[in-house]
Design a protein around this motif. Structure first.
Motif, PDB file in Angstrom:
ATOM      1  N   THR A  32     -21.115   0.913  -2.366  1.00 12.43           N
ATOM      2  CA  THR A  32     -20.350   2.157  -2.407  1.00 12.43           C
ATOM      3  C   THR A  32     -18.941   1.847  -2.860  1.00 12.43           C
ATOM      4  O   THR A  32     -18.456   0.721  -2.710  1.00 12.43           O
ATOM      5  N   MET A  33     -18.288   2.859  -3.446  1.00 13.57           N
ATOM      6  CA  MET A  33     -16.869   2.731  -3.785  1.00 13.57           C
ATOM      7  C   MET A  33     -16.022   3.502  -2.787  1.00 13.57           C
ATOM      8  O   MET A  33     -14.805   3.626  -2.950  1.00 13.57           O
ATOM      9  N   ALA A  34     -16.658   4.048  -1.747  1.00 13.48           N
ATOM     10  CA  ALA A  34     -15.901   4.717  -0.687  1.00 13.48           C
ATOM     11  C   ALA A  34     -15.055   3.690   0.049  1.00 13.48           C
ATOM     12  O   ALA A  34     -15.401   2.508   0.132  1.00 13.48           O
ATOM     13  N   MET A  35     -13.920   4.145   0.591  1.00 16.00           N
ATOM     14  CA  MET A  35     -12.968   3.237   1.229  1.00 16.00           C
ATOM     15  C   MET A  35     -12.754   3.596   2.691  1.00 16.00           C
ATOM     16  O   MET A  35     -12.597   4.767   3.040  1.00 16.00           O
ATOM     17  N   LYS A  36     -12.717   2.569   3.513  1.00 17.67           N
ATOM     18  CA  LYS A  36     -12.518   2.732   4.942  1.00 17.67           C
ATOM     19  C   LYS A  36     -11.038   2.936   5.244  1.00 17.67           C
ATOM     20  O   LYS A  36     -10.196   2.142   4.833  1.00 17.67           O
ATOM     21  N   LEU A  37     -10.718   4.020   5.959  1.00 18.05           N
ATOM     22  CA  LEU A  37      -9.322   4.294   6.311  1.00 18.05           C
ATOM     23  C   LEU A  37      -8.795   3.252   7.292  1.00 18.05           C
ATOM     24  O   LEU A  37      -9.480   2.863   8.237  1.00 18.05           O
ATOM     25  N   ALA A  38      -7.551   2.819   7.077  1.00 14.91           N
ATOM     26  CA  ALA A  38      -6.887   1.869   7.975  1.00 14.91           C
ATOM     27  C   ALA A  38      -6.281   2.650   9.141  1.00 14.91           C
ATOM     28  O   ALA A  38      -5.116   3.055   9.105  1.00 14.91           O
ATOM     29  N   LEU A  39      -7.085   2.876  10.161  1.00 13.41           N
ATOM     30  CA  LEU A  39      -6.683   3.764  11.257  1.00 13.41           C
ATOM     31  C   LEU A  39      -5.859   3.066  12.335  1.00 13.41           C
ATOM     32  O   LEU A  39      -5.249   3.749  13.167  1.00 13.41           O
ATOM     33  N   SER A  40      -5.835   1.737  12.339  1.00 13.53           N
ATOM     34  CA  SER A  40      -5.170   1.009  13.426  1.00 13.53           C
ATOM     35  C   SER A  40      -4.193  -0.032  12.897  1.00 13.53           C
ATOM     36  O   SER A  40      -4.074  -1.129  13.430  1.00 13.53           O
ATOM     37  N   HIS A  41      -3.480   0.326  11.839  1.00 12.13           N
ATOM     38  CA  HIS A  41      -2.617  -0.654  11.167  1.00 12.13           C
ATOM     39  C   HIS A  41      -1.199  -0.141  10.913  1.00 12.13           C
ATOM     40  O   HIS A  41      -0.553  -0.566   9.955  1.00 12.13           O
ATOM     41  N   GLY A  42      -0.710   0.767  11.753  1.00  8.18           N
ATOM     42  CA  GLY A  42       0.661   1.225  11.583  1.00  8.18           C
ATOM     43  C   GLY A  42       0.810   2.513  10.801  1.00  8.18           C
ATOM     44  O   GLY A  42       1.912   2.841  10.334  1.00  8.18           O
ATOM     45  N   TYR A  43      -0.289   3.270  10.650  1.00  9.94           N
ATOM     46  CA  TYR A  43      -0.261   4.544   9.932  1.00  9.94           C
ATOM     47  C   TYR A  43      -0.854   5.657  10.801  1.00  9.94           C
ATOM     48  O   TYR A  43      -1.848   5.447  11.503  1.00  9.94           O
ATOM     49  N   PHE A  44      -0.263   6.844  10.686  1.00  8.90           N
ATOM     50  CA  PHE A  44      -0.837   8.041  11.286  1.00  8.90           C
ATOM     51  C   PHE A  44      -1.093   9.027  10.166  1.00  8.90           C
ATOM     52  O   PHE A  44      -0.200   9.347   9.379  1.00  8.90           O
ATOM     53  N   GLU A  85     -18.496   8.002  10.095  1.00 10.73           N
ATOM     54  CA  GLU A  85     -18.843   6.888  10.980  1.00 10.73           C
ATOM     55  C   GLU A  85     -19.148   5.649  10.139  1.00 10.73           C
ATOM     56  O   GLU A  85     -20.315   5.369   9.840  1.00 10.73           O
ATOM     57  N   PRO A  86     -18.105   4.906   9.728  1.00 13.26           N
ATOM     58  CA  PRO A  86     -16.675   5.121   9.991  1.00 13.26           C
ATOM     59  C   PRO A  86     -16.087   6.103   8.989  1.00 13.26           C
ATOM     60  O   PRO A  86     -16.735   6.435   7.986  1.00 13.26           O
ATOM     61  N   PRO A  87     -14.836   6.578   9.227  1.00 17.15           N
ATOM     62  CA  PRO A  87     -14.182   7.458   8.266  1.00 17.15           C
ATOM     63  C   PRO A  87     -13.934   6.734   6.941  1.00 17.15           C
ATOM     64  O   PRO A  87     -13.198   5.743   6.891  1.00 17.15           O
ATOM     65  N   GLN A  88     -14.589   7.202   5.884  1.00 17.36           N
ATOM     66  CA  GLN A  88     -14.442   6.610   4.555  1.00 17.36           C
ATOM     67  C   GLN A  88     -14.095   7.706   3.554  1.00 17.36           C
ATOM     68  O   GLN A  88     -14.619   8.822   3.633  1.00 17.36           O
ATOM     69  N   ILE A  89     -13.239   7.370   2.605  1.00 17.56           N
ATOM     70  CA  ILE A  89     -12.742   8.353   1.656  1.00 17.56           C
ATOM     71  C   ILE A  89     -12.887   7.869   0.220  1.00 17.56           C
ATOM     72  O   ILE A  89     -13.100   6.688  -0.031  1.00 17.56           O
ATOM     73  N   LYS A  90     -12.766   8.803  -0.691  1.00 19.18           N
ATOM     74  CA  LYS A  90     -12.537   8.513  -2.103  1.00 19.18           C
ATOM     75  C   LYS A  90     -11.322   9.319  -2.546  1.00 19.18           C
ATOM     76  O   LYS A  90     -11.109  10.446  -2.083  1.00 19.18           O
ATOM     77  N   ILE A  91     -10.528   8.738  -3.421  1.00 15.55           N
ATOM     78  CA  ILE A  91      -9.417   9.483  -4.018  1.00 15.55           C
ATOM     79  C   ILE A  91      -9.985  10.303  -5.167  1.00 15.55           C
ATOM     80  O   ILE A  91     -10.598   9.757  -6.083  1.00 15.55           O
ATOM     81  N   THR A  92      -9.807  11.608  -5.124  1.00 16.14           N
ATOM     82  CA  THR A  92     -10.340  12.460  -6.193  1.00 16.14           C
ATOM     83  C   THR A  92      -9.268  12.892  -7.176  1.00 16.14           C
ATOM     84  O   THR A  92      -9.574  13.517  -8.185  1.00 16.14           O
ATOM     85  N   GLY A  93      -8.019  12.555  -6.908  1.00 13.16           N
ATOM     86  CA  GLY A  93      -6.955  12.891  -7.841  1.00 13.16           C
ATOM     87  C   GLY A  93      -5.609  12.994  -7.157  1.00 13.16           C
ATOM     88  O   GLY A  93      -5.458  12.640  -5.992  1.00 13.16           O
TER      89      GLY A  93
END
Length: 506
Positions: free
Chosen positions: A292-304, A364-372
Motif C-alpha cells: 500500500t502507499m497509505a501512510m501511518k499517522l505519527a500520533l505519538s511524536h509531538g503532533y496534535f 486501524e491503524p489510522p492511515q492516510i493518503k495526500i490527495t492534494g
C-alpha cells in the motif's frame, strides 16, 4: 558491513516484538496535546491564549478549540513567528536555532517555519518508527548491509543576522545528522553542502560506483533526474547495474504515480516504494504496511492533529476555509473522506493549516493518503478539479498516447475574448495534436462539475507541450531547481502567463 546488516535487521525484528499500540488513537492524541500545552504554557502564545486554564478543563480538546483560533501561515507569521526570530519564548520555549524555508508550492514566496530542538527530535523519532516498521516488509539482510542515499536540498545553511540558520527542512535535517550517520549516509555532508544543484548531482554521479546503495529518499522528479544522469554518465542500461542492492525508494513531496513508469523503466528488479509525508512543518506520516502507499499517522511524536471536512462543512467553493468550519478529531473522521489537516506541534505551530488535503484509507491503524493541496483545487469557474482528479486524467492521457507525463501545470486564464479557459502545460515528448480535445473528454467523464462548467463559463482548454529541458530551464530561471522543490500544479493566472513567456522564448 555484513555483520552490521545482520545486527541491524535483528535489532529491528526484536524492537517490533516489544512495540505495543494498546493506547487508542484518541488517547494518544489527547496526551500529545496535553504535553504540548504543558511545555508551552509559559510562552507568550501560551499566556495569551490561557494554556494554563485549558489544561484544567475537563474536556481538554474542546477547551483548546474554543480558546485558540485556526491559523494560516500569514497570520501565524505576522502575529507570532516573526517575533520568534528575535525573541525567546514566543510560541515555544527558547529561541529556535533554525528556520526552515518551505519549497514555495503555494503563496508568493517561501515561508519561514521555526525549527526547535524538540521538533528535530520528533522528526528523528518518526524516522526511527518508520525504520522499525521495515520488519513488516521482511527485507533481506543485504538491504541493511547497504547505504542510504538521501537527495536533499543543500545542507549548506545560511546565517541570518538574527542569530539563526535557515534553509530547506531536508538540508537542516542533514546538517544535524550525528557523526555515526556517516557509516551509511550518502552522499555525505560534503557533497550535500554543494549549493548548486547541477554540481551536486555531478558529484553524486562521479562517486556512484563507490557506493552500495540499498535505499534512496527524495522527491520523485529530482531523484529520477539524478538516476538518469548516473545511468548516462556510466553508460548503463539500468541503475541496478551499478547498485544491485537498491531495493527501497522512499518517495515524498508530490504524488508518485505520474513517475512510476519512468522509474520502472530504469530498474532491472522491482523496488519497494514507500510514501512519506515529510513537510517543513513535520514528519507527519509514513508507509508502514506492505502493498500500500497509505501512510501511518505519527500520533505519538509531538503532533496534535485536527481535521476539517473538505466539503461545504469546511471550505468555500474556491477551497478557502470557512470562517467557522466544522473541526473533527481523530476519533470522528471517516474512511474514504477528505479533510484539510490542522497541526499543532513542538515547533510552536498551533491549529495551523498546512494546506494539504488528506483522505483516510483505514482507521486501524489510522492511515492516510495526500490527495492534494487546498491551493491545487482548480475552481475558478466551478470546475471543482482536485489534484487527484487531474493526476488521474493525466495518467489516462499518457496511457492513451503510449508515453509518460511526469509534470504538468494548469491555470484558469482569460483568452483574447475575455472568456475563461484552462491553460495546461505538459512536460512530455507527446505530440500536441488533438491533446486538448482528448484531455477535455477525460476530465468531463471524471467530474460532472467540470462537465457543467464546460457547458457554461469555462469556454475551452488549451494544451502546450514542453520538453524536460524547457521545464528545467524554467525552474532555473525561477530559482526553483533541485532539492525539495515542488512546482505548483495549479497556477494563478499571473504565474501561468510568466511560465508561458519563459517557455516561448526563442
Amino acid at each position: 558491513m555484513a555483520i552490521i546488516g545482520k545486527l541491524v535487521k535483528a535489532g529491528i525484528d526484536l524492537t517490533s516484538k516489544f512495540q505495543t499500540e494498546d493506547e487508542s488513537p484518541q488517547n494518544a492524541q489527547e496526551n500529545q496535546l496535553r504535553e504540548l500545552l504543558t511545555q508551552a504554557k509559559n510562552t507568550a502564545f501560551g499566556k495569551y491564549y490561557g494554556f494554563g486554564e485549558i489544561l484544567k478543563a475537563e474536556d481538554l480538546i474542546s477547551a483548546y478549540r474554543q480558546e485558540v483560533p485556526i491559523f494560516n501561515y500569514d497570520n501565524m507569521h505576522e502575529q507570532w513567528w516573526c517575533r520568534q526570530e528575535r525573541l525567546e519564548d514566543i510560541t515555544w520555549p527558547g529561541k529556535p536555532d533554525f528556520f526552515a524555508r518551505s519549497s514555495g508550492t503555494t503563496g508568493k514566496s517561501s515561508k519561514r517555519i521555526p525549527i526547535t530542538k524538540e521538533f528535530l527530535a520528533s522528526m528523528r523519532s518518526v524516522g526511527s518508527s518508520m525504520i522499525n516498521s521495515l520488519h513488516e516488509f521482511d527485507f533481506p539482510e543485504t538491504l541493511f548491509e547497504s547505504e542510504v542515499l538521501m537527495l536533499s536540498s543543500s545542507a549548506s545553511l545560511e546565517d541570518n543576522e538574527q542569530g539563526f540558520k535557515e534553509g530547506e527542512i531536508s538540508g537542516i535535517n542533514v546538517s544535524n545528522f550525528p557523526g555515526w550517520f556517516d557509516i551509511f549516509y550518502r552522499p555525505g555532508k560534503e557533497i550535500a553542502s554543494i549549493s548548486d544543484w547541477d554540481e551536486r548531482v555531478e558529484a553524486i554521479a562521479a562517486q556512484a560506483p563507490n557506493w552500495n546503495i540499498g535505499a534512496i529518499a527524495g522527491i520523485p522528479s529530482w531523484v529520477l533526474l539524478m538516476l538518469q544522469r548516473i545511468i548516462a554518465r556510466h553508460e548503463l542500461t539500468t541503475i541496478h547495474e551499478i547498485w544491485p542492492n537498491f531495493q527501497v525508494y522512499a518517495s515524498g513531496g508530490v504524488a508518485f504515480e505520474t513517475y512510476r513508469e519512468d522509474f520502472e523503466a530504469i530498474c532491472k528488479t522491482p523496488v519497494t516504494i514507500l510514501d512519506t509525508y515529510l513537510a517543513s512543518e513535520g514528519f507527519i506520516a509514513y508507509t508502514g504496511t506492505p502493498d500500500t502507499m497509505a501512510m501511518k499517522l505519527a500520533l505519538s511524536h509531538g503532533y496534535f492533529f485536527e481535521f476539517i471536512p473538505f466539503d461545504k462543512r469546511g471550505i468555500t467553493d474556491s477551497g478557502e476555509l470557512l470562517s467557522d468550519p466544522l473541526v473533527l478529531g481523530i476519533d470522528e473522521v471517516e474512511v474514504g473522506e477528505e479533510y484539510v489537516l490542522l497541526l499543532s506541534s513542538c515547533a510552536g505551530a498551533w491549529r495551523y493549516t498546512i494546506g494539504d488535503v488528506v483522505r483516510f484509507e483505514s482507521m486501524e491503524p489510522p492511515q492516510i493518503k495526500i490527495t492534494g493541496r487546498t491551493k491545487f483545487f482548480l475552481n475558478v469557474v466551478g470546475s471543482q478539479l482536485s489534484e487527484e482528479k487531474m493526476d488521474k486524467a493525466i495518467l489516462e492521457l499518457a496511457e492513451l498516447y503510449g508515453t509518460t507525463i511526469n509534470e504538468y501545470m494548469v491555470g484558469a486564464i482569460k483568452n483574447e475574448h475575455g472568456d475563461y479557459i484552462h491553460q495546461w502545460v505538459l512536460v512530455s515528448d507527446i505530440k500536441s495534436e488533438g491533446l486538448a480535445d482528448k484531455l477535455d473528454e477525460l476530465l468531463k467523464s471524471a467530474n460532472k462539475n467540470y462537465a457543467v462548467a464546460r457547458s457554461k463559463a469555462l469556454k475551452g482548454i488549451s494544451v502546450k507541450v514542453i520538453s524536460k529541458d524547457q521545464y528545467t530551464n524554467y525552474l532555473s530561471q525561477t530559482n526553483k531547481k533541485g532539492g525539495q522543490t515542488k512546482t505548483p500544479k495549479v497556477m494563478v493566472a499571473e504565474k501561468m502567463e510568466k511560465l508561458l513567456k519563459i517557455i516561448n522564448q526563442p
